[in-house]
Design an enzyme around this catalytic site. Sequence first.
Site, PDB file in Angstrom:
ATOM      1  N   ARG A 103       0.883  -1.180   0.000  1.00 22.81           N
ATOM      2  CA  ARG A 103       0.000   0.000   0.000  1.00 22.81           C
ATOM      3  C   ARG A 103       0.909   1.214   0.000  1.00 22.81           C
ATOM      4  O   ARG A 103       1.625   1.469   0.976  1.00 22.81           O
ATOM      5  CB  ARG A 103      -0.903  -0.009   1.237  1.00 22.81           C
ATOM      6  CG  ARG A 103      -1.564   1.325   1.481  1.00 22.81           C
ATOM      7  CD  ARG A 103      -2.657   1.280   2.500  1.00 22.81           C
ATOM      8  NE  ARG A 103      -3.828   0.617   1.954  1.00 22.81           N
ATOM      9  CZ  ARG A 103      -5.029   0.611   2.528  1.00 22.81           C
ATOM     10  NH1 ARG A 103      -5.213   1.238   3.676  1.00 22.81           N
ATOM     11  NH2 ARG A 103      -6.034  -0.021   1.966  1.00 22.81           N
ATOM     12  N   HIS A 130      -7.350   0.997  -6.307  1.00 26.71           N
ATOM     13  CA  HIS A 130      -7.493   0.061  -5.184  1.00 26.71           C
ATOM     14  C   HIS A 130      -8.142  -1.231  -5.727  1.00 26.71           C
ATOM     15  O   HIS A 130      -9.304  -1.526  -5.430  1.00 26.71           O
ATOM     16  CB  HIS A 130      -8.352   0.711  -4.093  1.00 26.71           C
ATOM     17  CG  HIS A 130      -8.284   0.044  -2.753  1.00 26.71           C
ATOM     18  ND1 HIS A 130      -7.482  -1.052  -2.492  1.00 26.71           N
ATOM     19  CD2 HIS A 130      -8.941   0.312  -1.581  1.00 26.71           C
ATOM     20  CE1 HIS A 130      -7.647  -1.404  -1.223  1.00 26.71           C
ATOM     21  NE2 HIS A 130      -8.523  -0.604  -0.650  1.00 26.71           N
ATOM     22  N   GLN A 133      -9.950  -3.980  -3.487  1.00 28.23           N
ATOM     23  CA  GLN A 133     -11.248  -3.540  -2.965  1.00 28.23           C
ATOM     24  C   GLN A 133     -12.349  -3.817  -3.979  1.00 28.23           C
ATOM     25  O   GLN A 133     -13.420  -4.335  -3.637  1.00 28.23           O
ATOM     26  CB  GLN A 133     -11.187  -2.035  -2.652  1.00 28.23           C
ATOM     27  CG  GLN A 133     -12.482  -1.469  -2.135  1.00 28.23           C
ATOM     28  CD  GLN A 133     -12.840  -2.024  -0.763  1.00 28.23           C
ATOM     29  OE1 GLN A 133     -12.027  -1.978   0.147  1.00 28.23           O
ATOM     30  NE2 GLN A 133     -14.051  -2.558  -0.611  1.00 28.23           N
ATOM     31  N   ASP A 222     -17.514   6.881  -0.774  1.00 31.39           N
ATOM     32  CA  ASP A 222     -16.225   6.771  -0.087  1.00 31.39           C
ATOM     33  C   ASP A 222     -15.973   8.123   0.574  1.00 31.39           C
ATOM     34  O   ASP A 222     -16.666   9.117   0.284  1.00 31.39           O
ATOM     35  CB  ASP A 222     -15.125   6.429  -1.121  1.00 31.39           C
ATOM     36  CG  ASP A 222     -13.747   6.228  -0.491  1.00 31.39           C
ATOM     37  OD1 ASP A 222     -13.671   6.036   0.742  1.00 31.39           O
ATOM     38  OD2 ASP A 222     -12.738   6.269  -1.234  1.00 31.39           O
ATOM     39  N   CYS A 262     -16.376   1.358   0.788  1.00 33.35           N
ATOM     40  CA  CYS A 262     -15.158   0.537   0.993  1.00 33.35           C
ATOM     41  C   CYS A 262     -14.710   0.564   2.447  1.00 33.35           C
ATOM     42  O   CYS A 262     -13.991  -0.332   2.878  1.00 33.35           O
ATOM     43  CB  CYS A 262     -14.049   1.028   0.076  1.00 33.35           C
ATOM     44  SG  CYS A 262     -13.679   2.779   0.299  1.00 33.35           S
ATOM     45  N   ARG A 290     -13.138  -8.884   1.283  1.00 40.71           N
ATOM     46  CA  ARG A 290     -11.760  -8.502   0.962  1.00 40.71           C
ATOM     47  C   ARG A 290     -10.866  -9.728   1.080  1.00 40.71           C
ATOM     48  O   ARG A 290     -10.064 -10.013   0.190  1.00 40.71           O
ATOM     49  CB  ARG A 290     -11.271  -7.409   1.942  1.00 40.71           C
ATOM     50  CG  ARG A 290     -11.809  -6.023   1.675  1.00 40.71           C
ATOM     51  CD  ARG A 290     -11.336  -5.463   0.344  1.00 40.71           C
ATOM     52  NE  ARG A 290      -9.887  -5.466   0.243  1.00 40.71           N
ATOM     53  CZ  ARG A 290      -9.087  -4.508   0.722  1.00 40.71           C
ATOM     54  NH1 ARG A 290      -9.606  -3.436   1.304  1.00 40.71           N
ATOM     55  NH2 ARG A 290      -7.761  -4.584   0.578  1.00 40.71           N
TER      56      ARG A 290
HETATM   57  N1  NVA Z   1     -10.190   6.654  -0.978  1.00 36.13           N
HETATM   58  C1  NVA Z   1      -9.807   6.101   0.310  1.00 36.13           C
HETATM   59  C2  NVA Z   1      -9.960   4.627   0.306  1.00 36.13           C
HETATM   60  C3  NVA Z   1      -9.623   3.952   1.617  1.00 36.13           C
HETATM   61  C4  NVA Z   1      -9.778   2.461   1.557  1.00 36.13           C
HETATM   62  C5  NVA Z   1      -8.380   6.505   0.618  1.00 36.13           C
HETATM   63  O1  NVA Z   1      -7.539   6.414  -0.293  1.00 36.13           O
HETATM   64  O2  NVA Z   1      -8.106   6.907   1.744  1.00 36.13           O
HETATM   65  N1   CP Z   2     -11.110  -0.497   2.517  1.00 31.75           N
HETATM   66  C1   CP Z   2      -9.836  -0.507   2.942  1.00 31.75           C
HETATM   67  O1   CP Z   2      -8.884  -0.688   2.176  1.00 31.75           O
HETATM   68  O2   CP Z   2      -9.712  -0.322   4.279  1.00 31.75           O
HETATM   69  P1   CP Z   2      -8.342  -0.038   5.062  1.00 31.75           P
HETATM   70  O3   CP Z   2      -7.844   1.295   4.592  1.00 31.75           O
HETATM   71  O4   CP Z   2      -8.715  -0.057   6.507  1.00 31.75           O
HETATM   72  O5   CP Z   2      -7.385  -1.126   4.695  1.00 31.75           O
END
Ligand code: NVA
Ligand code: CP
Length: 307
Positions: A103, A130, A133, A222, A262, A290
């Site tokens: 990540r 992502h 997801q 989101d 998500c 997931r």
């Molecule tokens: N758009 C959000 C998704 C988190 C799973 C982020 O990037 O923080």
């Molecule tokens: N949806 C998701 O990726 O959650 P986290 O950021 O908690 O991993």
Amino acid sequence: MKRDFLHVSDFTSEEIYETLELAKWVKDKFKRREKYFPFDNQSMAMIFAKPSARTRVSFETGFYRLGGHALYLGPNDIGIGKRESVADIARVLSRYNDVIMARLFEHKHILELAKYASVPVVNGLTDYNHPCQIMADILTIYEKLGSLNDLKIVYIGDGNNIVHSWLELALRIPMHFVCVCPEGFLPNQKLVDMVNEDGKSKIEISHDPYEAVKGANVIYTDVWASMGQKEEAEIRKKKFDGFQVNSNLMSATGTKPYFMHCLPAERGVEVTDEVCDSENSIIFDQAENRMHAQNAVMIKLQKDSKK
Ligand code: NVA
Ligand code: CP
């Protein structure tokens, strides 16, 4: 040869359907507590440059339940791209591990990681997309609706990484996808154009939530400020005024759509408690899936990497 999963569209349509079936199969095995260890005696390095609950826990737990060991490398551990170059980290971690999950902030870094790693790399979110997801999301929709025909997915909010992975999926699975966002918060226009030119799916950009949601099977939202944008949260709240998913908006669909997010959600901001906790909310099914979707992706990468 090794295969990576960096974008949903790295898989063909057939491979996506195959992975969804595999996910259902592996989920069923888990529910029955049957032992299945394709990653026996193997390890996975998980690099997190950003925080996480679902991604960390679902990958770590999922990989353990597939017989392997997962190693958490948090934001203050290896300093990818700072303490050491992305390419060197890729080469070093490949010497100890069988899979790398990451990540990261910059999308170009996940591309670089995959380029220099000799083991499969799985994208656990970047600023751009992502994919794990959205594999979990489409698995959840498939389970709930029983088919993926005639999908109208309406996403309301920021044109962010989640939207980009929906668009990657739309390149492979036909759907009507509407992204409803304020001016200035649109998804990547090149990707939108590419999907529309491809012609399998229909992508629309709208600025009118009440009009766009009509006839939707799924309403998705989101956070308005993603990780890395939290200092913009207050200004974004003003810009996104009118884009909250609440009961009035859900009623305007004229259907009884599923509500998806998500997570993590900022309850009371982009969505109300009432919608999150309504009977049509499937946010925790998504979160659960997931693990099953990712496990299927990793099993597939392992199989294809051996060919
Ligand atoms: N758009 C959000 C998704 C988190 C799973 C982020 O990037 O923080
Ligand atoms: N949806 C998701 O990726 O959650 P986290 O950021 O908690 O991993």
